[in-house]
Design an enzyme around this catalytic site. Structure first.
Site, short mmCIF file in Angstrom:
data_model
loop_
_atom_site.label_atom_id
_atom_site.label_comp_id
_atom_site.label_asym_id
_atom_site.label_seq_id
_atom_site.Cartn_x
_atom_site.Cartn_y
_atom_site.Cartn_z
N LYS A 21 3.77 -5.13 2.60
CA LYS A 21 5.19 -4.84 2.33
C LYS A 21 5.41 -3.37 2.03
O LYS A 21 4.65 -2.76 1.28
CB LYS A 21 5.64 -5.69 1.13
CG LYS A 21 7.12 -5.61 0.85
CD LYS A 21 7.67 -6.98 0.53
CE LYS A 21 9.17 -6.95 0.33
NZ LYS A 21 9.94 -6.56 1.50
N GLY A 26 -0.05 -1.09 -3.49
CA GLY A 26 -1.20 -0.96 -2.59
C GLY A 26 -0.81 -0.36 -1.25
O GLY A 26 -1.54 0.46 -0.68
N CYS A 27 0.33 -0.77 -0.74
CA CYS A 27 0.79 -0.28 0.57
C CYS A 27 1.16 1.20 0.49
O CYS A 27 0.97 1.94 1.46
CB CYS A 27 1.96 -1.12 1.05
SG CYS A 27 1.51 -2.87 1.21
N THR A 28 1.65 1.64 -0.64
CA THR A 28 1.97 3.05 -0.83
C THR A 28 0.70 3.88 -0.91
O THR A 28 0.61 4.94 -0.28
CB THR A 28 2.84 3.24 -2.09
OG1 THR A 28 4.05 2.48 -1.92
CG2 THR A 28 3.18 4.70 -2.32
N GLY A 31 -0.64 4.04 2.69
CA GLY A 31 0.19 4.92 3.52
C GLY A 31 -0.02 6.39 3.17
O GLY A 31 -0.16 7.24 4.05
#
Length: 137
Positions: A21, A26-28, A31
């Site tokens: 998401k 974690g995704c940040t 990225g």
């Protein structure tokens, strides 16, 4: 809103990372790590794409917020997610749902899948992928 085609990337190494998401912790991390190392991936003839089920507008906000210099692909219909078998059952605080299991795939210049990482932990993963691509040279 552009359609993604592998054939447009023939001759390049492709890093496809699937993440759950936009704009979550974690995704940040993942990225930002790919963004920070993007010049090194580029010097190794590799392009990076992030993929989630978020909308294009959500991706645009995520890209703008962190200044990502690579594309995020929207897979709201789960076409790529099913192709790479990344939709898995998740258990979050006792709630069972289906979601993207953080995974990364590397495709070579001849458009062959040469590596896959599943159940990825965001921290340190980007360096692992970069080191693998370095080992190909």
């Amino acid at each position: 809103n552009v359609e993604f085609k592998f054939s447009d990337l023939a001759g390049k190494r492709i890093v496809l990372y699937f993440y759950p998401k936009d704009d979550t912790p974690g995704c940040t991390i993942e990225g930002n790590d790919f963004n920070r190392l993007l010049p090194e991936f580029g010097s190794l003839n590799a392009v990076v794409y992030g993929i989630s089920r978020d909308s294009v507008s959500s991706h645009c906000k995520f890209i703008d917020k962190y200044g990502f210099k690579f594309e995020l692909l929207s897979d709201e219909q789960e076409v790529m997610c099913r192709l790479f078998d990344v939709i898995k059952e998740k258990n979050m605080y006792g709630n069972i749902s289906m979601g993207i299991e953080r995974s990364t795939f590397i495709i070579n210049e001849n458009q062959q899948l040469i590596a896959e990482y599943r159940k990825v932990k965001a921290d340190g993963h980007t360096e692992e992928v970069l080191n693998y691509i370095r080992s190909l040279v």
